[in-house]
Design a protein around this motif. Structure first.
Motif, mmCIF file in Angstrom:
data_model
loop_
_atom_site.group_PDB
_atom_site.id
_atom_site.type_symbol
_atom_site.label_atom_id
_atom_site.label_comp_id
_atom_site.label_asym_id
_atom_site.label_seq_id
_atom_site.Cartn_x
_atom_site.Cartn_y
_atom_site.Cartn_z
ATOM 1 N N ALA A 1 0.866 -1.183 0.000
ATOM 2 C CA ALA A 1 0.000 0.000 0.000
ATOM 3 C C ALA A 1 0.897 1.226 0.000
ATOM 4 C CB ALA A 1 -0.919 -0.003 1.219
ATOM 5 N N PHE A 2 0.577 2.202 -0.850
ATOM 6 C CA PHE A 2 1.449 3.359 -1.055
ATOM 7 C C PHE A 2 0.612 4.635 -1.124
ATOM 8 C CE2 PHE A 2 2.722 -0.395 -3.425
ATOM 9 C CZ PHE A 2 3.964 -0.677 -2.881
ATOM 10 N N ASP A 3 1.238 5.762 -0.754
ATOM 11 C CA ASP A 3 0.574 7.030 -1.033
ATOM 12 C C ASP A 3 0.983 7.510 -2.421
ATOM 13 O OD1 ASP A 3 3.089 8.223 -0.833
ATOM 14 O OD2 ASP A 3 2.644 9.362 0.980
ATOM 15 N N LEU A 4 0.456 8.653 -2.840
ATOM 16 C CA LEU A 4 0.698 9.123 -4.201
ATOM 17 C C LEU A 4 2.113 9.657 -4.399
ATOM 18 C CD1 LEU A 4 -2.677 10.905 -5.090
ATOM 19 C CD2 LEU A 4 -2.022 8.492 -5.314
ATOM 20 N N LEU A 5 2.889 9.755 -3.320
ATOM 21 C CA LEU A 5 4.286 10.175 -3.412
ATOM 22 C C LEU A 5 5.237 8.983 -3.460
ATOM 23 C CD1 LEU A 5 4.164 13.126 -0.873
ATOM 24 C CD2 LEU A 5 4.593 13.325 -3.314
ATOM 25 N N GLY A 6 4.681 7.775 -3.449
ATOM 26 C CA GLY A 6 5.514 6.578 -3.522
ATOM 27 C C GLY A 6 5.983 6.063 -2.187
ATOM 28 N N ASN A 7 5.496 6.616 -1.091
ATOM 29 C CA ASN A 7 5.876 6.134 0.235
ATOM 30 C C ASN A 7 5.153 4.826 0.543
ATOM 31 O OD1 ASN A 7 7.475 8.490 0.955
ATOM 32 N ND2 ASN A 7 5.526 9.583 1.093
ATOM 33 N N THR A 8 5.876 3.860 1.068
ATOM 34 C CA THR A 8 5.287 2.574 1.434
ATOM 35 C C THR A 8 4.609 2.689 2.787
ATOM 36 O OG1 THR A 8 6.989 1.369 0.197
ATOM 37 C CG2 THR A 8 5.737 0.128 1.831
ATOM 38 N N LEU A 9 3.309 2.406 2.824
ATOM 39 C CA LEU A 9 2.534 2.496 4.054
ATOM 40 C C LEU A 9 2.389 1.142 4.734
ATOM 41 C CD1 LEU A 9 -0.278 4.849 2.688
ATOM 42 C CD2 LEU A 9 1.891 5.484 3.767
ATOM 43 N N LEU A 10 2.344 0.074 3.935
ATOM 44 C CA LEU A 10 2.197 -1.271 4.491
ATOM 45 C C LEU A 10 2.641 -2.267 3.434
ATOM 46 C CD1 LEU A 10 1.125 -2.941 6.936
ATOM 47 C CD2 LEU A 10 -1.089 -3.030 5.764
ATOM 48 N N MET A 11 3.298 -3.339 3.871
ATOM 49 C CA MET A 11 3.739 -4.384 2.954
ATOM 50 C C MET A 11 3.472 -5.742 3.592
ATOM 51 S SD MET A 11 7.536 -4.967 1.264
ATOM 52 C CE MET A 11 8.258 -6.115 2.440
ATOM 53 N N GLN A 12 3.082 -6.710 2.766
ATOM 54 C CA GLN A 12 2.806 -8.056 3.280
ATOM 55 C C GLN A 12 3.136 -9.080 2.205
ATOM 56 O OE1 GLN A 12 -1.095 -8.566 5.005
ATOM 57 N NE2 GLN A 12 -1.061 -10.778 4.708
ATOM 58 N N ARG A 13 3.675 -10.203 2.627
ATOM 59 C CA ARG A 13 3.953 -11.312 1.732
ATOM 60 C C ARG A 13 2.830 -12.340 1.841
ATOM 61 N NH1 ARG A 13 8.451 -13.187 -0.965
ATOM 62 N NH2 ARG A 13 8.573 -15.447 -1.272
ATOM 63 N N ILE A 14 2.275 -12.750 0.710
ATOM 64 C CA ILE A 14 1.146 -13.672 0.690
ATOM 65 C C ILE A 14 1.525 -14.904 -0.133
ATOM 66 C CG2 ILE A 14 -1.288 -13.976 0.095
ATOM 67 C CD1 ILE A 14 -1.539 -10.907 0.205
ATOM 68 N N PRO A 15 1.929 -15.993 0.516
ATOM 69 C CA PRO A 15 2.285 -17.212 -0.230
ATOM 70 C C PRO A 15 1.031 -17.967 -0.669
ATOM 71 C CG PRO A 15 2.550 -17.580 2.113
ATOM 72 C CD PRO A 15 2.135 -16.145 1.956
ATOM 73 N N TYR A 16 1.204 -18.835 -1.652
ATOM 74 C CA TYR A 16 0.121 -19.737 -2.050
ATOM 75 C C TYR A 16 0.732 -21.108 -2.326
ATOM 76 C CZ TYR A 16 1.734 -18.254 -6.716
ATOM 77 O OH TYR A 16 2.503 -17.955 -7.819
ATOM 78 N N ALA A 17 -0.038 -22.161 -2.036
ATOM 79 C CA ALA A 17 0.525 -23.518 -2.020
ATOM 80 C C ALA A 17 0.641 -24.133 -3.406
ATOM 81 C CB ALA A 17 -0.323 -24.412 -1.115
ATOM 82 N N SER A 18 -0.411 -24.069 -4.193
ATOM 83 C CA SER A 18 -0.423 -24.726 -5.499
ATOM 84 C C SER A 18 0.067 -23.761 -6.579
ATOM 85 C CB SER A 18 -1.845 -25.185 -5.836
ATOM 86 O OG SER A 18 -1.898 -25.732 -7.146
ATOM 87 N N PRO A 19 1.004 -24.191 -7.447
ATOM 88 C CA PRO A 19 1.582 -23.275 -8.448
ATOM 89 C C PRO A 19 0.674 -23.079 -9.666
ATOM 90 C CG PRO A 19 2.559 -25.441 -8.683
ATOM 91 C CD PRO A 19 1.625 -25.531 -7.504
ATOM 92 N N THR A 20 -0.575 -22.707 -9.413
ATOM 93 C CA THR A 20 -1.533 -22.495 -10.494
ATOM 94 C C THR A 20 -2.042 -21.058 -10.457
ATOM 95 O OG1 THR A 20 -3.458 -23.132 -9.146
ATOM 96 C CG2 THR A 20 -2.284 -24.903 -10.318
ATOM 97 N N PRO A 21 -2.508 -20.531 -11.573
ATOM 98 C CA PRO A 21 -3.071 -19.174 -11.572
ATOM 99 C C PRO A 21 -4.256 -19.049 -10.630
ATOM 100 C CG PRO A 21 -2.832 -19.997 -13.822
ATOM 101 C CD PRO A 21 -2.494 -21.124 -12.923
ATOM 102 N N GLU A 22 -5.096 -20.075 -10.589
ATOM 103 C CA GLU A 22 -6.285 -20.037 -9.738
ATOM 104 C C GLU A 22 -5.904 -19.917 -8.261
ATOM 105 O OE1 GLU A 22 -7.160 -21.709 -13.605
ATOM 106 O OE2 GLU A 22 -5.676 -22.309 -12.091
ATOM 107 N N ALA A 23 -4.881 -20.668 -7.851
ATOM 108 C CA ALA A 23 -4.444 -20.603 -6.454
ATOM 109 C C ALA A 23 -3.840 -19.241 -6.132
ATOM 110 C CB ALA A 23 -3.428 -21.711 -6.178
ATOM 111 N N ALA A 24 -3.071 -18.690 -7.063
ATOM 112 C CA ALA A 24 -2.456 -17.374 -6.843
ATOM 113 C C ALA A 24 -3.518 -16.294 -6.714
ATOM 114 C CB ALA A 24 -1.502 -17.055 -7.988
#
Length: 401
Positions: A96-119
């Motif tokens: 999540a960023f403001d309009l100046l490019g500052n990062t407000l929040l970051m999160q890593r979201i893994p997924y188990a199955s290597p398919t587009p549907e799982a992602a």
């Protein structure tokens, strides 16, 4: 390089002014008239309204001559939030960023199955929880950075050797889940856009970004805007030919750049040489396993002076430097920004690539081209994708909330 359009009043003067401040940063009213073709009167009225709404503000720049300070306009931090996500190693990096490019929040979201549907499902399920952590509602759209050949106009991933996906309608799939506009682009192009506006390339109007990791991708930027090509494929640098009858690439061609200059090429060459050389410091690493040797270890050894590692890295960097020389001669950029793990963490690779670029390009052109490592790491793709999404759907209705 391709000429970027001038912004006009077709999207509304206020939206146009905000877009120019997003792309160019702090600028004066006079610069706005040159960039937009809006009249001074229109700009004056729109600026006053935007100041009253708390979206932009005036800032004084002290003149070096000691005269009256110049008045520039700039965006107000944290006035709005935009969202972007980058697909890395079977996980989304959501930001999540403001309009100046500052990062407000970051999160890593893994997924188990290597398919587009799982992602898609993993991102769609986690996004509401992510939004709830923010102090305000984001603009309801999202940009996605994806490895592979992406048709940005259709939101279609044609193919990705990294993911093993082909003909995936990612924009439609995610829109069906979120009911938001979703914009998809190649992740190297997204990372380059972040560097162009907020990172190592922010001071240059004509810039090329090259990302070197497991593959090689690039983006071309004029006036801090991405040059797409006919279907969004401008920048497939890793598949340019550097050897006439070289190593077979997954794309079906032989002699592609990424088969010689990217991380897998460095690893394969090092393993080959280590079977014939017993003096390398790499062999003295605790619990050394030739099959598990990775490019990061080789790059670290090269920077520490290991002769075998230096030879391997220099060989890979030479191919990149030759390609950079071709780009300098063809496009005459002000700057080339090198991103990805290899150049950002290996000074040997970076220095050799730049040296070869200058040796093999026209001197007057290369003399005016600077080369810098990128600034952003994991978050750069999400930041660029978020910006690209707002570029594509820029409207004052999104901002006047």
């Amino acid at each position: 390089m391709e000429t970027v359009r001038k912004y006009k009043d077709q999207r509304g003067s206020k939206a146009t002014i905000i877009q120019m401040l997003r792309v160019h940063g702090s600028i004066s009213r006079m610069e706005l008239t040159k960039l937009t073709d809006l009249s001074r009167a229109t700009i004056s009225i729109a600026v006053n309204e935007l100041i009253e709404l708390g979206l932009i503000r005036e800032t004084e720049l002290q003149q070096s001559t000691g005269g009256r300070p110049a008045i520039n306009l700039e965006l107000v931090p944290n006035s709005h939030i935009i969202l972007g996500a980058d697909l890395i190693d079977q996980a989304w990096v959501l930001g999540a960023f403001d309009l100046l490019g500052n990062t407000l929040l970051m999160q890593r979201i893994p997924y188990a199955s290597p398919t587009p549907e799982a992602a898609v499902q993993a991102l769609a399920e986690e996004l509401p929880h992510f939004v709830n952590k923010l102090d305000k509602e984001p603009i309801p759209l999202i940009g996605l950075g994806i490895p592979g050949l992406v048709d940005t106009n259709r939101g279609l991933l044609h193919s990705s050797a990294v993911l093993g996906w082909r003909q995936v309608e990612l924009s439609r799939m995610m829109t069906d889940k979120l009911r938001w506009p979703v914009v998809v682009l190649n992740r190297s192009r997204a990372r380059g856009l972040a560097e162009s506006r907020y990172g190592a390339g922010r001071h240059y109007n004509q810039m090329i970004y090259i990302g070197i990791d497991t593959g090689i991708g690039a983006g071309i930027y004029v006036q801090r805007e991405l040059i797409h090509g006919a279907i969004g494929g401008a920048g497939e640098l890793g598949h340019t030919s550097v050897e006439l009858d070289g190593v077979l690439c997954l794309c079906g061609n032989r002699g592609c750049l990424q088969m010689y200059a990217a991380a897998p090429a460095i690893e394969l060459e090092a393993r080959k040489r280590l079977r014939e050389d017993t003096d390398s410091s790499l062999l003295r690493e605790p619990e050394f396993d030739l099959q598990l040797l990775n490019a990061k270890q080789i790059c670290q050894a090269a920077d520490q002076g290991d002769e075998l590692a230096v030879q391997v890295v220099n060989n890979a960097a030479t191919y990149l430097g030759m390609t950079m020389a071709n780009l300098v001669n063809l496009l005459n950029p002000e700057a080339i920004i090198l991103g990805g793990m290899i150049p950002m963490e290996c000074s040997t690779y970076l220095e050799t690539a730049v040296k070869v670029m200058r040796q093999r390009s026209i001197h007057l052109l290369s003399a005016s081209t600077v080369v810098h490592p990128a600034i952003f790491k994991d978050i750069g793709g999400a930041l660029g994708a978020a910006n690209f999404a707002l570029d594509e759907h820029m409207s004052f209705s999104f901002l006047n909330v």
